[in-house]
Motif scaffolding. Sequence first.
Motif, PDB file in Angstrom:
ATOM      1  N   ALA A  19    -108.215 -65.106-111.258  1.00  0.00           N
ATOM      2  CA  ALA A  19    -109.177 -64.588-110.281  1.00  0.00           C
ATOM      3  C   ALA A  19    -110.594 -64.551-110.869  1.00  0.00           C
ATOM      4  O   ALA A  19    -111.580 -64.734-110.163  1.00  0.00           O
ATOM      5  CB  ALA A  19    -108.761 -63.193-109.830  1.00  0.00           C
ATOM      6  N   GLN A  20    -110.700 -64.274-112.165  1.00  0.00           N
ATOM      7  CA  GLN A  20    -112.007 -64.180-112.811  1.00  0.00           C
ATOM      8  C   GLN A  20    -112.587 -65.542-113.167  1.00  0.00           C
ATOM      9  O   GLN A  20    -113.813 -65.683-113.334  1.00  0.00           O
ATOM     10  CB  GLN A  20    -111.894 -63.382-114.131  1.00  0.00           C
ATOM     11  CG  GLN A  20    -111.242 -62.034-114.050  1.00  0.00           C
ATOM     12  CD  GLN A  20    -112.180 -60.873-113.759  1.00  0.00           C
ATOM     13  OE1 GLN A  20    -111.768 -59.739-113.716  1.00  0.00           O
ATOM     14  NE2 GLN A  20    -113.439 -61.141-113.557  1.00  0.00           N
ATOM     15  N   LEU A  25     -99.188 -60.480-114.813  1.00  0.00           N
ATOM     16  CA  LEU A  25    -100.356 -59.770-114.267  1.00  0.00           C
ATOM     17  C   LEU A  25    -101.636 -60.271-114.920  1.00  0.00           C
ATOM     18  O   LEU A  25    -102.654 -60.483-114.252  1.00  0.00           O
ATOM     19  CB  LEU A  25    -100.219 -58.261-114.524  1.00  0.00           C
ATOM     20  CG  LEU A  25     -99.197 -57.490-113.725  1.00  0.00           C
ATOM     21  CD1 LEU A  25     -99.241 -56.020-114.112  1.00  0.00           C
ATOM     22  CD2 LEU A  25     -99.413 -57.645-112.237  1.00  0.00           C
ATOM     23  N   ILE A  50    -123.498 -63.158-113.772  1.00  0.00           N
ATOM     24  CA  ILE A  50    -122.241 -63.148-113.017  1.00  0.00           C
ATOM     25  C   ILE A  50    -121.088 -63.608-113.912  1.00  0.00           C
ATOM     26  O   ILE A  50    -120.021 -62.987-113.959  1.00  0.00           O
ATOM     27  CB  ILE A  50    -122.357 -64.039-111.763  1.00  0.00           C
ATOM     28  CG1 ILE A  50    -123.194 -63.321-110.696  1.00  0.00           C
ATOM     29  CG2 ILE A  50    -120.993 -64.395-111.188  1.00  0.00           C
ATOM     30  CD1 ILE A  50    -123.607 -64.212-109.552  1.00  0.00           C
ATOM     31  N   GLU A  55    -102.649 -63.690-113.649  1.00  0.00           N
ATOM     32  CA  GLU A  55    -103.198 -63.581-112.286  1.00  0.00           C
ATOM     33  C   GLU A  55    -104.649 -63.126-112.336  1.00  0.00           C
ATOM     34  O   GLU A  55    -105.507 -63.640-111.606  1.00  0.00           O
ATOM     35  CB  GLU A  55    -102.409 -62.522-111.499  1.00  0.00           C
ATOM     36  CG  GLU A  55    -101.234 -63.049-110.720  1.00  0.00           C
ATOM     37  CD  GLU A  55    -100.575 -61.931-109.909  1.00  0.00           C
ATOM     38  OE1 GLU A  55     -99.352 -62.034-109.724  1.00  0.00           O
ATOM     39  OE2 GLU A  55    -101.269 -60.978-109.499  1.00  0.00           O
ATOM     40  N   GLN A  56    -104.924 -62.143-113.165  1.00  0.00           N
ATOM     41  CA  GLN A  56    -106.275 -61.575-113.239  1.00  0.00           C
ATOM     42  C   GLN A  56    -107.253 -62.601-113.801  1.00  0.00           C
ATOM     43  O   GLN A  56    -108.358 -62.757-113.291  1.00  0.00           O
ATOM     44  CB  GLN A  56    -106.257 -60.313-114.111  1.00  0.00           C
ATOM     45  CG  GLN A  56    -107.556 -59.541-114.109  1.00  0.00           C
ATOM     46  CD  GLN A  56    -107.947 -59.021-112.751  1.00  0.00           C
ATOM     47  OE1 GLN A  56    -107.093 -58.822-111.880  1.00  0.00           O
ATOM     48  NE2 GLN A  56    -109.233 -58.808-112.526  1.00  0.00           N
ATOM     49  N   GLY A  73    -120.470 -60.936-116.601  1.00  0.00           N
ATOM     50  CA  GLY A  73    -119.813 -59.767-116.025  1.00  0.00           C
ATOM     51  C   GLY A  73    -118.327 -60.021-115.822  1.00  0.00           C
ATOM     52  O   GLY A  73    -117.492 -59.164-116.094  1.00  0.00           O
ATOM     53  N   SER A  74    -118.001 -61.201-115.358  1.00  0.00           N
ATOM     54  CA  SER A  74    -116.597 -61.557-115.139  1.00  0.00           C
ATOM     55  C   SER A  74    -115.848 -61.595-116.463  1.00  0.00           C
ATOM     56  O   SER A  74    -114.712 -61.118-116.565  1.00  0.00           O
ATOM     57  CB  SER A  74    -116.519 -62.907-114.439  1.00  0.00           C
ATOM     58  OG  SER A  74    -115.188 -63.238-114.158  1.00  0.00           O
ATOM     59  N   GLU A 121    -116.817 -69.675-114.973  1.00  0.00           N
ATOM     60  CA  GLU A 121    -117.251 -71.085-115.033  1.00  0.00           C
ATOM     61  C   GLU A 121    -118.647 -71.254-114.456  1.00  0.00           C
ATOM     62  O   GLU A 121    -119.424 -72.079-114.940  1.00  0.00           O
ATOM     63  CB  GLU A 121    -116.237 -71.963-114.292  1.00  0.00           C
ATOM     64  CG  GLU A 121    -114.973 -72.154-115.116  1.00  0.00           C
ATOM     65  CD  GLU A 121    -113.889 -72.877-114.361  1.00  0.00           C
ATOM     66  OE1 GLU A 121    -112.797 -73.056-114.938  1.00  0.00           O
ATOM     67  OE2 GLU A 121    -114.113 -73.254-113.198  1.00  0.00           O
ATOM     68  N   ALA A 122    -118.970 -70.478-113.422  1.00  0.00           N
ATOM     69  CA  ALA A 122    -120.331 -70.538-112.864  1.00  0.00           C
ATOM     70  C   ALA A 122    -121.343 -70.114-113.922  1.00  0.00           C
ATOM     71  O   ALA A 122    -122.423 -70.708-114.056  1.00  0.00           O
ATOM     72  CB  ALA A 122    -120.435 -69.645-111.627  1.00  0.00           C
ATOM     73  N   GLN A 142    -115.116 -58.096-117.624  1.00  0.00           N
ATOM     74  CA  GLN A 142    -113.993 -57.511-116.887  1.00  0.00           C
ATOM     75  C   GLN A 142    -112.672 -58.045-117.433  1.00  0.00           C
ATOM     76  O   GLN A 142    -111.716 -57.296-117.624  1.00  0.00           O
ATOM     77  CB  GLN A 142    -114.093 -57.857-115.398  1.00  0.00           C
ATOM     78  CG  GLN A 142    -115.183 -57.125-114.642  1.00  0.00           C
ATOM     79  CD  GLN A 142    -115.351 -57.656-113.239  1.00  0.00           C
ATOM     80  OE1 GLN A 142    -114.585 -58.512-112.782  1.00  0.00           O
ATOM     81  NE2 GLN A 142    -116.358 -57.184-112.543  1.00  0.00           N
ATOM     82  N   PRO A 170    -113.330 -68.560-111.784  1.00  0.00           N
ATOM     83  CA  PRO A 170    -114.455 -69.252-111.114  1.00  0.00           C
ATOM     84  C   PRO A 170    -115.814 -68.639-111.445  1.00  0.00           C
ATOM     85  O   PRO A 170    -116.810 -69.370-111.592  1.00  0.00           O
ATOM     86  CB  PRO A 170    -114.134 -69.078-109.621  1.00  0.00           C
ATOM     87  CG  PRO A 170    -112.685 -68.835-109.558  1.00  0.00           C
ATOM     88  CD  PRO A 170    -112.337 -68.090-110.812  1.00  0.00           C
ATOM     89  N   TYR A 171    -115.857 -67.334-111.592  1.00  0.00           N
ATOM     90  CA  TYR A 171    -117.138 -66.681-111.891  1.00  0.00           C
ATOM     91  C   TYR A 171    -117.573 -67.003-113.317  1.00  0.00           C
ATOM     92  O   TYR A 171    -118.760 -67.243-113.596  1.00  0.00           O
ATOM     93  CB  TYR A 171    -117.008 -65.167-111.720  1.00  0.00           C
ATOM     94  CG  TYR A 171    -116.578 -64.759-110.337  1.00  0.00           C
ATOM     95  CD1 TYR A 171    -115.241 -64.536-110.057  1.00  0.00           C
ATOM     96  CD2 TYR A 171    -117.511 -64.599-109.312  1.00  0.00           C
ATOM     97  CE1 TYR A 171    -114.830 -64.181-108.791  1.00  0.00           C
ATOM     98  CE2 TYR A 171    -117.097 -64.231-108.035  1.00  0.00           C
ATOM     99  CZ  TYR A 171    -115.764 -64.023-107.786  1.00  0.00           C
ATOM    100  OH  TYR A 171    -115.342 -63.686-106.529  1.00  0.00           O
ATOM    101  N   LEU A 209    -126.893 -66.277-112.419  1.00  0.00           N
ATOM    102  CA  LEU A 209    -125.606 -66.967-112.549  1.00  0.00           C
ATOM    103  C   LEU A 209    -124.957 -66.625-113.888  1.00  0.00           C
ATOM    104  O   LEU A 209    -123.753 -66.373-113.983  1.00  0.00           O
ATOM    105  CB  LEU A 209    -125.830 -68.476-112.437  1.00  0.00           C
ATOM    106  CG  LEU A 209    -124.678 -69.324-111.913  1.00  0.00           C
ATOM    107  CD1 LEU A 209    -124.265 -68.882-110.521  1.00  0.00           C
ATOM    108  CD2 LEU A 209    -125.075 -70.792-111.886  1.00  0.00           C
ATOM    109  N   TYR A 232    -109.593 -55.913-119.294  1.00  0.00           N
ATOM    110  CA  TYR A 232    -108.219 -56.011-118.826  1.00  0.00           C
ATOM    111  C   TYR A 232    -107.301 -56.507-119.940  1.00  0.00           C
ATOM    112  O   TYR A 232    -106.181 -56.025-120.102  1.00  0.00           O
ATOM    113  CB  TYR A 232    -108.147 -56.940-117.614  1.00  0.00           C
ATOM    114  CG  TYR A 232    -106.835 -56.868-116.913  1.00  0.00           C
ATOM    115  CD1 TYR A 232    -105.894 -57.880-117.073  1.00  0.00           C
ATOM    116  CD2 TYR A 232    -106.503 -55.780-116.127  1.00  0.00           C
ATOM    117  CE1 TYR A 232    -104.676 -57.811-116.453  1.00  0.00           C
ATOM    118  CE2 TYR A 232    -105.278 -55.702-115.507  1.00  0.00           C
ATOM    119  CZ  TYR A 232    -104.364 -56.725-115.670  1.00  0.00           C
ATOM    120  OH  TYR A 232    -103.142 -56.640-115.059  1.00  0.00           O
TER     121      TYR A 232
END
Lengths: 244, 197
Positions: B52-53, B45, B131, B48-49, B134-135, B58-59, B138, B55-56, B128, B142
Amino acid sequence: MGDFGGGLGFLDPTAAFQTDLGVVGGLVDPMGVTTGSGMAGGAFGETGMALADPLDLFGNQAAALSSKTGNIARQSAADAITAQEEMRRIIQEQLAPYQQGAAAALPDLQAMATEGAVDLPTSPQYEFERDEGLRNVNRGLSAQGLVGSTAGGQRASRFLNALGQEESGRQYGYSLDPVKTGLGAVSSLGSTNALAGQNIGSMYNALGSNLNTSLYNYGQQRQSSLQGAGNALQGLGSYLEYTG
Amino acid sequence: MSWIPMVAGMGASALGSQQAAASTIEGAETQAGIEALNRQYQRKLFDEQVAAQQPYMEAGYAAQPYLEEYRTEGGRDLSQNALFQNQDRLGREGLAVSGHNLPATQNYFSRLQNATGQDPAYQRLLDLQRIGLGSAEQAGTYAQQQGNALAQSYGTAANALMRGEGSAAAQRGSMYRDVAGQVGSIPAYLDYTRRTR
């Protein structure tokens, strides 16, 4: 996927509990835990239970009971985990479109903030305001006799620069908004995953505890049966000694 | 020959204790094994999380060097920026269409654009960065939750194994005491039965 007792492979993704004791397993593993059969009698199966566990003659039915309770625990956990995973998958599917939108917009957003080339369409609002605005600028310049002058060019430049910055903000927002939405979706996914993890963790905890208890009780029952056999033999010995 | 069944009986009792101890250990190891599966699932899990986080995050990292340019140089070269390029193109088209296409005007437009474009470009870099941050926040939250789940699982497994070993030791101890007691009573019993026969 492994086969952790009774073919419930979902519980054992790494096949850590699959062994190959074969026929011997039936004797040393009446419960079929380590042989992976999950059945009383181990590799002998249900019909060979008497061979695997003659102490069932003492009425405890220890192996059958342990196998049954073990399978109940495993099946219950597998069903619960499957249901929870299905719900998690549904939530993932519902959030996926927002994540996909963000994934499409993020490279453009990054290029617009840092460096890169992006094909940016011009909005109808910009085109309308540009045409009307330049007409007004030129009308004013004409009234002042400044058409074609450097001053006139500077006035038109300032107008177009300001309008261009408005348009840039608009284009940037068209990518920023889906990225923010996607980030929110990922956060929601995190909450879902955290709760699913807690729930499934509890299911694993309960399963481990139940199987531990089942095996402990099995051992106690075997001990009780063997104690009975021992008492009977000692009684026989005493009788033989007494009668000479 | 009466001693044969008596000894066999003692053996059966001892075997019972030994099997109880073995089952206790097996139960503990089974529970520990289930907790290992639990930890694998929790790790799945988490992975996976983080994926998902990522790409943000890395931006956000991508904005850092450009923000650093503002801090060290007071501004940056916007010529490779996608929005600046588009804005430049639109502006020059507008000047050409409206008849204001003098070289002096073109030069003025370039300087004007570069000067007034710095602040908006800086704000976009901050967007940017926020973002990405924030990622990362998160993901950190988690990670704390998953860390707690893993710690509990390790503890449950350790407790099960420790209790199992302790119980098994007690069962074996009981077996040895039982056998010793029974063996010790045999001579007295034999003497008694012979005298009373």
